[in-house]
Design an enzyme around this catalytic site. Sequence first.
Site, PDB file in Angstrom:
ATOM      1  N   GLU A   1      -4.704   3.902  -8.175  1.00 57.51           N
ATOM      2  CA  GLU A   1      -5.940   4.536  -7.705  1.00 57.51           C
ATOM      3  C   GLU A   1      -6.020   5.948  -8.260  1.00 57.51           C
ATOM      4  OE1 GLU A   1      -8.250   6.168  -3.739  1.00 57.51           O
ATOM      5  OE2 GLU A   1      -6.675   4.665  -3.449  1.00 57.51           O
TER       6      GLU A   1
ATOM      7  N   HIS B   1      -0.917  10.753  -2.619  1.00 57.84           N
ATOM      8  CA  HIS B   1      -2.244  10.363  -2.137  1.00 57.84           C
ATOM      9  C   HIS B   1      -3.187  11.548  -1.927  1.00 57.84           C
ATOM     10  CE1 HIS B   1      -5.303   9.377   0.918  1.00 57.84           C
ATOM     11  NE2 HIS B   1      -5.374   8.221   0.279  1.00 57.84           N
TER      12      HIS B   1
ATOM     13  N   ASP C   1      -1.262   6.034  -5.822  1.00 59.48           N
ATOM     14  CA  ASP C   1      -2.318   7.015  -6.085  1.00 59.48           C
ATOM     15  C   ASP C   1      -1.820   8.054  -7.081  1.00 59.48           C
ATOM     16  OD1 ASP C   1      -4.070   6.283  -3.531  1.00 59.48           O
ATOM     17  OD2 ASP C   1      -1.995   6.477  -2.867  1.00 59.48           O
TER      18      ASP C   1
ATOM     19  N   GLU D   1       0.320  -0.724  -4.656  1.00 57.31           N
ATOM     20  CA  GLU D   1      -0.845   0.148  -4.758  1.00 57.31           C
ATOM     21  C   GLU D   1      -0.310   1.560  -4.693  1.00 57.31           C
ATOM     22  OE1 GLU D   1      -4.073   2.778  -3.191  1.00 57.31           O
ATOM     23  OE2 GLU D   1      -2.078   2.372  -2.375  1.00 57.31           O
TER      24      GLU D   1
ATOM     25  N   HIS E   1       0.835  -1.209   0.000  1.00 53.52           N
ATOM     26  CA  HIS E   1       0.000   0.000   0.000  1.00 53.52           C
ATOM     27  C   HIS E   1       0.865   1.252   0.000  1.00 53.52           C
ATOM     28  CE1 HIS E   1      -2.748   2.879   2.287  1.00 53.52           C
ATOM     29  NE2 HIS E   1      -3.441   2.577   1.204  1.00 53.52           N
ATOM     30  N   ARG E   2       0.813   1.973  -1.104  1.00 48.33           N
ATOM     31  CA  ARG E   2       1.693   3.143  -1.316  1.00 48.33           C
ATOM     32  C   ARG E   2       3.159   2.729  -1.217  1.00 48.33           C
ATOM     33  NH1 ARG E   2      -1.688   7.198   2.747  1.00 48.33           N
ATOM     34  NH2 ARG E   2      -3.741   6.429   2.116  1.00 48.33           N
TER      35      ARG E   2
ATOM     36  N   LYS F   1      -7.219   9.464  -7.935  1.00 52.81           N
ATOM     37  CA  LYS F   1      -7.687  10.288  -6.810  1.00 52.81           C
ATOM     38  C   LYS F   1      -8.558  11.424  -7.340  1.00 52.81           C
ATOM     39  CE  LYS F   1      -6.755   9.780  -3.147  1.00 52.81           C
ATOM     40  NZ  LYS F   1      -7.385   8.932  -2.090  1.00 52.81           N
TER      41      LYS F   1
ATOM     42  N   ASP G   1       0.314  -2.040   4.401  1.00 49.90           N
ATOM     43  CA  ASP G   1       1.468  -1.151   4.541  1.00 49.90           C
ATOM     44  C   ASP G   1       2.760  -1.925   4.790  1.00 49.90           C
ATOM     45  OD1 ASP G   1      -0.182   1.114   4.360  1.00 49.90           O
ATOM     46  OD2 ASP G   1      -0.466   1.224   6.520  1.00 49.90           O
TER      47      ASP G   1
END
Length: 242
Positions: A106, A49, A36, A34, A7-8, A108, A226
Amino acid sequence: MTEIFAHRGYSSLFAENTMSAFYEAEKAGADGLELDVQLTKDGELVVIHDEKVNRTTSGNGFVKDFLFKDIRKLNANKKGLKKETIPSLIEVLEWMQTNTLLCNIELKNGLLAYEGMEEKVIELIQNYGLTDRIIISSFNHYSIVHCYRLASEIETAPLFLEGLFMPWVYAQSIRAKGIHPKYSTLSDEIITRTMENEIAVRPYTVNNDADLHRLFRLNCTSVITDDPVKALRIRKQYEKRP
């Protein structure tokens, strides 16, 4: 086997949505990333993000008000000693050509309508030949339907915070091949039934040991976490031995 998406990037140890976090996630053995994306004032796709740069960088203000050359001058590593720049999506996709990682992009665009964002993202994915390794997600479900209409070969997945009734039916209705729900909103039965209906389930953001155990036990499609190292350690306990 349940896939592990960082995640990120490896954000529990490295500055989120930076190339270092992505490099370290790959080194750790994550199956995917993942990240953004937002658009700068001059229309460049950057990986960050928040709509504002305040929380994660040395700057202040909205991403949409920065020129690309100026947003690149900010330090995206507020806590560490090493300066990190905000990556461009191009930078990430170029690097992805050197590995086999999957990537969840993703969009945003839930709060700000970034005109043309979908077209720009899809053009880059196609130019880099990554259509089979990318999943496009967003809380803006109109946006992912638009993506499907632009390029049906690229997988889409709606993000949502609340429990949906028969989420596989909803996913099928918008031609999505997966759902990305908040991990705490899904019962075991809903996860299983969704996958039985050939819709991938990739809950976010799963960091707690008990939650990871539960999802690996169910053989959930993927987890978004994470801490990919912790997730990998726990997943090993569920891997079938010859």
